[in-house]
Design a protein around this motif. Structure first.
Motif, PDB file in Angstrom:
ATOM      1  N   TYR A   1       2.992 -34.676   2.076  1.00  0.00           N
ATOM      2  CA  TYR A   1       4.063 -33.902   1.467  1.00  0.00           C
ATOM      3  C   TYR A   1       3.772 -33.704  -0.018  1.00  0.00           C
ATOM      4  N   ASP A   2       3.960 -32.465  -0.481  1.00  0.00           N
ATOM      5  CA  ASP A   2       3.927 -32.172  -1.903  1.00  0.00           C
ATOM      6  C   ASP A   2       5.358 -32.228  -2.429  1.00  0.00           C
ATOM      7  N   LYS A   3       5.490 -32.068  -3.749  1.00  0.00           N
ATOM      8  CA  LYS A   3       6.819 -32.030  -4.346  1.00  0.00           C
ATOM      9  C   LYS A   3       6.912 -30.868  -5.327  1.00  0.00           C
ATOM     10  N   THR A   4       8.098 -30.260  -5.372  1.00  0.00           N
ATOM     11  CA  THR A   4       8.357 -29.232  -6.370  1.00  0.00           C
ATOM     12  C   THR A   4       8.574 -29.899  -7.730  1.00  0.00           C
ATOM     13  N   LYS A   5       8.757 -29.100  -8.759  1.00  0.00           N
ATOM     14  CA  LYS A   5       8.973 -29.652 -10.100  1.00  0.00           C
ATOM     15  C   LYS A   5      10.214 -30.520 -10.164  1.00  0.00           C
ATOM     16  N   SER A   6      11.224 -30.195  -9.352  1.00  0.00           N
ATOM     17  CA  SER A   6      12.461 -30.981  -9.366  1.00  0.00           C
ATOM     18  C   SER A   6      12.379 -32.212  -8.470  1.00  0.00           C
ATOM     19  N   GLY A   7      11.273 -32.355  -7.738  1.00  0.00           N
ATOM     20  CA  GLY A   7      11.097 -33.513  -6.874  1.00  0.00           C
ATOM     21  C   GLY A   7      11.428 -33.281  -5.422  1.00  0.00           C
ATOM     22  N   LEU A   8      11.594 -32.023  -5.000  1.00  0.00           N
ATOM     23  CA  LEU A   8      11.890 -31.702  -3.610  1.00  0.00           C
ATOM     24  C   LEU A   8      10.622 -31.850  -2.762  1.00  0.00           C
ATOM     25  N   PRO A   9      10.585 -32.768  -1.803  1.00  0.00           N
ATOM     26  CA  PRO A   9       9.401 -32.926  -0.958  1.00  0.00           C
ATOM     27  C   PRO A   9       9.299 -31.790   0.062  1.00  0.00           C
ATOM     28  N   TYR A  10       8.089 -31.266   0.273  1.00  0.00           N
ATOM     29  CA  TYR A  10       7.904 -30.187   1.232  1.00  0.00           C
ATOM     30  C   TYR A  10       6.494 -30.236   1.804  1.00  0.00           C
ATOM     31  N   LYS A  11       6.333 -29.626   2.950  1.00  0.00           N
ATOM     32  CA  LYS A  11       5.032 -29.530   3.589  1.00  0.00           C
ATOM     33  C   LYS A  11       4.930 -28.196   4.306  1.00  0.00           C
ATOM     34  N   VAL A  12       3.941 -27.380   3.937  1.00  0.00           N
ATOM     35  CA  VAL A  12       3.694 -26.115   4.621  1.00  0.00           C
ATOM     36  C   VAL A  12       3.037 -26.435   5.958  1.00  0.00           C
ATOM     37  N   VAL A  13       3.666 -26.016   7.047  1.00  0.00           N
ATOM     38  CA  VAL A  13       3.167 -26.347   8.380  1.00  0.00           C
ATOM     39  C   VAL A  13       2.482 -25.170   9.062  1.00  0.00           C
ATOM     40  N   SER A  14       2.620 -23.970   8.513  1.00  0.00           N
ATOM     41  CA  SER A  14       1.959 -22.810   9.102  1.00  0.00           C
ATOM     42  C   SER A  14       1.796 -21.752   8.034  1.00  0.00           C
ATOM     43  N   SER A  15       0.576 -21.241   7.886  1.00  0.00           N
ATOM     44  CA  SER A  15       0.322 -20.207   6.892  1.00  0.00           C
ATOM     45  C   SER A  15      -0.414 -19.053   7.545  1.00  0.00           C
ATOM     46  N   LYS A  16       0.156 -17.855   7.423  1.00  0.00           N
ATOM     47  CA  LYS A  16      -0.436 -16.670   8.024  1.00  0.00           C
ATOM     48  C   LYS A  16      -1.309 -15.884   7.046  1.00  0.00           C
ATOM     49  N   GLY A  17      -1.351 -16.356   5.806  1.00  0.00           N
ATOM     50  CA  GLY A  17      -2.164 -15.645   4.827  1.00  0.00           C
ATOM     51  C   GLY A  17      -1.591 -14.316   4.388  1.00  0.00           C
ATOM     52  N   GLY A  18      -0.270 -14.174   4.421  1.00  0.00           N
ATOM     53  CA  GLY A  18       0.366 -12.929   4.030  1.00  0.00           C
ATOM     54  C   GLY A  18       0.496 -12.801   2.528  1.00  0.00           C
ATOM     55  N   GLN A  19       1.287 -11.814   2.086  1.00  0.00           N
ATOM     56  CA  GLN A  19       1.459 -11.580   0.662  1.00  0.00           C
ATOM     57  C   GLN A  19       2.241 -12.724   0.028  1.00  0.00           C
ATOM     58  N   SER A  20       1.935 -13.002  -1.215  1.00  0.00           N
ATOM     59  CA  SER A  20       2.642 -14.051  -1.941  1.00  0.00           C
ATOM     60  C   SER A  20       4.060 -13.605  -2.259  1.00  0.00           C
ATOM     61  N   VAL A  21       4.965 -14.563  -2.273  1.00  0.00           N
ATOM     62  CA  VAL A  21       6.354 -14.307  -2.649  1.00  0.00           C
ATOM     63  C   VAL A  21       6.471 -14.510  -4.155  1.00  0.00           C
TER      64      VAL A  21
END
Length: 342
Positions: free
Chosen positions: A23-43
């Motif tokens: 798990y990574d964390k955002t700047k505020s400390g929110l833990p997250y994990k990308v589980v699927s990436s389609k390689g689309g356009q960046s948000v």
């Protein structure tokens, strides 16, 4: 009501143990994990993102709210301080097609003032699981609106199909209105006194959810504190659209049911704590009288959830709308306030 709003706004958590694995964390400390990436356009900030999101309360994984299989969420991408420690903070880190799991600690939410206090839902040391999928990103509001209109049509078709399936399984014969409400007449009433458009119908009703049978309001008994018939001037948009379309099928003395898809009821916003977003509704109906409507006939205000509101109900609605505006300013999706037809 605050519980529903916070749940819809995305206070989602995973277990502490799971957060320690990849798990990574955002700047505020929110833990997250990308589980699927389609390689689309960046948000990127400035876009309007289309997404599905789901929240489950640990440890039983009971669903608090989900848009999967329903109308998706749309919101501007924002990097402001108000997005910290919410799933909105994840958007700039993702691409279209990505799915992500994320977690938040209820203790952290309490410390940040994002929940008022611990209770039976938000418990000390508690956790909620969250899942987010990025479906699209739009450069302009017009592009987003065009996509929303298409999704609304798909949602309407799903809701109507759900009602048709319900009726077929129960062997109920009902007539479909122009836009997809269904009417079952069990007692015909007087055919010479139809509740046509422009007529004043005096209505007794009992409303409940299609999928659970929970009664959210009625004047057919004393359980909700009001027993007088409600006056409805048919076709004047003082009630939900499903009622306006269905009441002309009734006459004085008629009894039956109205089956209302969410898009003709309270839609993606729901109504209060008892009618969730995207909920199909069923109403037991008895029309006790039909007569000509006096000029500028006012709607009854006490205990009527479908038209004008009582002062107490109006205050509650205003508080809900204020909470939504605050959430929108913080780039939170709105889903919890009722939309009245007036």
């Amino acid at each position: 009501m605050k519980h529903v709003i916070f749940a819809v706004a995305g206070l989602a958590l995973l277990s502490t143990a799971a957060c320690k694995v990849n798990y990574d964390k955002t700047k505020s400390g929110l833990p997250y994990k990308v589980v699927s990436s389609k390689g689309g356009q960046s948000v990127v900030p400035g876009q309007i993102v289309k997404f599905n999101v789901e929240f489950k309360l640990s440890p039983k994984d009971s669903i608090l709210n989900t848009t999967y299989g329903k109308f998706p969420g749309y919101t501007p991408v924002d990097t402001g301080k108000n997005t910290e420690y919410t799933f909105i903070e994840l958007f700039p880190l993702l691409k279209v097609g990505d799915s992500v799991e994320f977690t938040m600690s209820i203790d952290t939410l309490k410390n940040r003032g994002m929940i008022p206090d611990y209770d039976s839902i938000f418990t000390r040391n508690g956790q909620i699981k969250g899942k987010l999928s990025i479906l699209g990103a739009f450069a302009t509001q017009d592009l987003a609106k065009n996509d929303m209109d298409k999704e609304m049509e798909r949602e309407k078709a799903r809701e109507i199909a759900s009602i048709e399936d319900y009726l077929n399984k129960k062997g109920i014969k009902a007539q479909r209105t122009r836009n997809g409400a269904f009417v079952e007449i069990t007692t015909p009433g007087d055919p010479n006194l139809k509740a046509d458009s422009g007529k004043l119908a005096m209505v007794m009703y009992r409303g409940y959810l299609q999928d659970g049978g929970t009664v959210f309001d009625t004047n057919m008994d004393t359980s909700k504190g009001h027993t007088d018939p409600i006056p409805v001037v048919v076709g004047t948009r003082r009630v939900i659209q499903g009622w306006d379309e269905a009441l002309p099928y009734f006459s004085k003395g008629s009894k039956g049911k109205i089956y209302v898809p969410s898009t003709l009821g309270y839609g993606m916003r729901g109504a209060g704590q008892d009618i969730p977003a995207n909920a199909n509704l069923i109403f037991d109906i008895e029309v006790v009288d039909v007569k000509d409507a006096p000029p500028a006939q006012p709607q009854q205000q006490g205990g009527n959830p479908f038209g004008n509101l009582s002062p107490e109900q109006m205050k509650q609605l205003q508080e809900q709308m204020q909470q939504q505006r605050q959430q929108q300013q913080g780039a939170q999706p709105q889903q919890a306030a009722p939309e009245q037809k007036k």
